[in-house]
Design a protein around this motif. Structure first.
Motif, PDB file in Angstrom:
ATOM      1  N   TYR A   1     -29.764  11.764 -16.912  1.00  0.00           N
ATOM      2  CA  TYR A   1     -31.225  11.422 -17.038  1.00  0.00           C
ATOM      3  C   TYR A   1     -31.630  11.159 -18.662  1.00  0.00           C
ATOM      4  O   TYR A   1     -32.357  10.337 -19.115  1.00  0.00           O
ATOM      5  N   LEU A   2     -31.066  12.392 -19.375  1.00  0.00           N
ATOM      6  CA  LEU A   2     -31.701  12.305 -20.754  1.00  0.00           C
ATOM      7  C   LEU A   2     -30.823  11.372 -21.514  1.00  0.00           C
ATOM      8  O   LEU A   2     -31.465  10.719 -22.331  1.00  0.00           O
ATOM      9  N   ALA A   3     -29.659  11.125 -21.112  1.00  0.00           N
ATOM     10  CA  ALA A   3     -28.668  10.128 -21.888  1.00  0.00           C
ATOM     11  C   ALA A   3     -29.262   8.511 -21.581  1.00  0.00           C
ATOM     12  O   ALA A   3     -29.337   8.038 -22.507  1.00  0.00           O
ATOM     13  N   TYR A   4     -29.926   8.431 -20.418  1.00  0.00           N
ATOM     14  CA  TYR A   4     -30.658   7.340 -20.219  1.00  0.00           C
ATOM     15  C   TYR A   4     -31.828   6.872 -20.984  1.00  0.00           C
ATOM     16  O   TYR A   4     -31.980   6.015 -21.745  1.00  0.00           O
TER      17      TYR A   4
ATOM     18  N   ARG B   1     -28.593   2.305 -28.797  1.00  0.00           N
ATOM     19  CA  ARG B   1     -27.433   2.501 -29.574  1.00  0.00           C
ATOM     20  C   ARG B   1     -26.295   2.440 -28.124  1.00  0.00           C
ATOM     21  O   ARG B   1     -26.629   2.602 -27.163  1.00  0.00           O
ATOM     22  N   HIS B   2     -25.064   1.957 -28.700  1.00  0.00           N
ATOM     23  CA  HIS B   2     -23.982   1.839 -27.802  1.00  0.00           C
ATOM     24  C   HIS B   2     -23.300   2.919 -27.164  1.00  0.00           C
ATOM     25  O   HIS B   2     -22.922   2.989 -25.973  1.00  0.00           O
ATOM     26  N   ARG B   3     -23.279   3.951 -27.971  1.00  0.00           N
ATOM     27  CA  ARG B   3     -22.336   5.032 -27.581  1.00  0.00           C
ATOM     28  C   ARG B   3     -23.515   5.863 -26.721  1.00  0.00           C
ATOM     29  O   ARG B   3     -24.393   6.297 -27.026  1.00  0.00           O
ATOM     30  N   PRO B   4     -22.770   6.491 -25.661  1.00  0.00           N
ATOM     31  CA  PRO B   4     -23.324   7.349 -24.724  1.00  0.00           C
ATOM     32  C   PRO B   4     -23.589   8.820 -25.345  1.00  0.00           C
ATOM     33  O   PRO B   4     -22.732   9.244 -26.217  1.00  0.00           O
ATOM     34  N   LEU B   5     -24.225   9.707 -24.745  1.00  0.00           N
ATOM     35  CA  LEU B   5     -24.399  10.870 -24.902  1.00  0.00           C
ATOM     36  C   LEU B   5     -23.418  11.628 -24.298  1.00  0.00           C
ATOM     37  O   LEU B   5     -23.308  11.829 -22.968  1.00  0.00           O
ATOM     38  N   ARG B   6     -22.765  12.645 -25.042  1.00  0.00           N
ATOM     39  CA  ARG B   6     -21.593  13.297 -24.553  1.00  0.00           C
ATOM     40  C   ARG B   6     -21.363  14.700 -25.216  1.00  0.00           C
ATOM     41  O   ARG B   6     -21.784  14.906 -26.434  1.00  0.00           O
TER      42      ARG B   6
END
Length: 493
Positions: A161-164, A172-177
């Protein structure tokens, strides 16, 4: 039976410590969006396509038979047999293990269970986003913590949810991880919110007058300036054919079917699994895979993970030396053109019917020092700085020419006004209106608004808040990100 391609990807992501979302593999349907948001002269549209992978579950032998049956020739990639590549090593190992039918069958069941979990997570994220997130027209989001109730949302759904939200705001293209994902989880569960956080290209803090019950999420200007490799200053002026209307209907029907399927499921296997090892152990407990399959997958994971770590350290210094951030390009905008600033704001400059109304010539009676465009008729676009709203305040407070003449001791301030009272009054009214609009925008969110200046750096227009130095400048800015919240439609079922 699942294809080797998906089995290879599953083992590859196991070796990279992917969670259940990564282990779900490749989506059967993905919605892709064009690099630009198009403007047809009246409306903005996200021009995209649906990428459908109907042959995802076909094996390589199936592909050979299809080509042979239709007398089609094919090309063999010469690198397919090189053990330098992780996929090839995994493929060779899988072929050796596939002599036992139960192994690939177990992997197939495991991937299907991961896909089911991913679909549930996407459904849950969309549901809670509709209830707890507000997207403001000035390019920032506000999360209502009371409606979200983050303490009662499991880690997997809350993290996605927060990554969305962060990817939507920053584009930005890179996801949260990794560490960033853990950091943001801890932050959002601290209620009331009292601190500030910069992560994944976004700045988060307590929303004004919310007493910490709401979180403001806006694009980080520091990230915009330091990570220029990801900044897009792109323009698109050509008219395009409208999107195929059937795509919207397909997406709507696909979402409805997925939602109904998920709502009818009583159990979801990996919602609380935090790592790839957790997924494997849970699959064993639920009899999705047997002891033999678990042992072989753990061996493949460990073997390839060790090679991955060695190669990563080997090239780490080289990668750091090669990493360079190019200088930010200066975006120019001319009358009649449209640009997409930072993939977030669509800026349009409509050409008046009478081209002579544009302030290009010094003989215009309402022309002032700051009311000039560049020699080629263009303006430059940048994001707002603190000095810009101070400039607006100075314009509002500057005394008129008549007042200065009647009071020789009066000072006109730092802003130089011309001898055209009509233009001065318009300039002050425009600045006053812009300041009123600006007061409703949190200071952190103001810094991402687009500002148009001439070559001398003088502010000519701040379209998001309605400031124009000249009534002939028909410039507008609309917050319209290239990729919508949630990243678009995808299906893993």
């Amino acid at each position: 039976m699942i294809s080797y391609l998906e089995a290879e990807l599953f083992v590859l992501r196991l070796s990279r410590n992917s969670g259940v979302l990564g282990l779900a593999g490749t989506a059967f349907v993905s919605q892709l969006f064009a690099p630009y948001v198009k403007y047809d002269g009246e409306n903005f549209r996200r021009y995209g396509i649906l990428l459908v992978r109907p042959m995802l579950d076909f094996s390589k032998d199936d592909m050979y038979k299809i080509c042979q049956g239709s007398n089609q020739s094919w090309v063999e990639d010469p690198t397919n047999n090189s053990m330098m590549y992780a996929r090839n090593r995994i493929r060779a190992s899988l072929r050796n293990l596939s002599t036992e039918g139960t192994f690939l069958l177990g992997v197939h069941k495991l991937i299907s269970a991961c896909r089911l979990t991913r679909t549930h997570v996407d459904y849950t994220c969309n549901l809670i986003a509709n209830q707890s997130v507000s997207i403001l027209e000035y390019g920032y989001a506000v999360i209502d913590l009371e409606k979200l109730d983050p303490l009662n949302v499991d880690d997997l759904c809350l993290s996605q949810y927060l990554a969305y939200i962060l990817q939507f705001v920053s584009q930005r293209h890179r996801p949260l991880r990794g560490r960033s994902a853990r950091l943001i989880l801890d932050y959002i569960r601290t209620i009331p919110c009292k601190a500030a956080l910069t992560v994944a290209g976004c700045y988060l803090c307590a929303a004004p007058r919310s007493k910490g019950t709401k979180v403001l999420v806006c694009c980080s200007v520091d990230w915009m300036e330091s990570s220029s490799a990801e900044i897009s200053y792109e323009c698109s002026y050509e008219e395009q054919a409208p999107p195929v209307p059937e795509i919207d209907q397909i997406v709507l029907e696909g979402c409805l079917q997925s939602n109904q399927f998920i709502q009818n499921r009583l159990t979801l296997p990996f919602v609380y699994s935090k790592s790839s090892i957790d997924v494997l152990n849970k699959a064993k407990d639920l009899s999705i895979i047997d002891d033999s399959t678990l042992e072989k997958l753990c061996y493949l994971r460990t073997d390839e993970h060790d090679k991955f770590i060695v190669n990563e350290h080997k090239h780490e210094e080289h990668d750091l030396e090669e990493t360079k951030f190019p200088d930010c390009n200066v975006l120019s905008l001319c009358p009649g053109e449209t640009c997409h600033f930072m993939s977030r704001f669509l800026i349009t400059w409509k050409t008046p019917e009478d081209l002579n109304e544009i302030c290009l010539h010094e003989n215009k009676e309402y022309l002032s020092k700051i009311c000039t465009v560049n020699l080629n008729g263009s303006l430059e676009v940048r994001h707002m700085a603190d000095a810009d709203w101070l400039f607006l305040a100075e314009v509002c407070n500057v005394r008129s020419v008549e007042e200065n003449l009647s009071d020789p001791k009066a000072s006109s301030g730092k802003v130089e006004m011309n001898n055209a009272p009509q233009h001065n009054r318009y300039l002050q009214r425009s600045a006053h209106k812009a300041l009123q609009n600006l007061r409703s925008i949190p200071a952190a969110a103001r810094r991402t608004l687009p500002v148009l200046t001439n070559a001398q750096g003088d502010i000519v227009c701040i379209p998001s808040i309605g400031f124009r130095c000249c009534p002939s400048l028909l410039i507008q800015a609309v917050f319209y990100p290239r990729v919508p919240l949630g990243g678009g439609y995808s299906s893993y079922l």
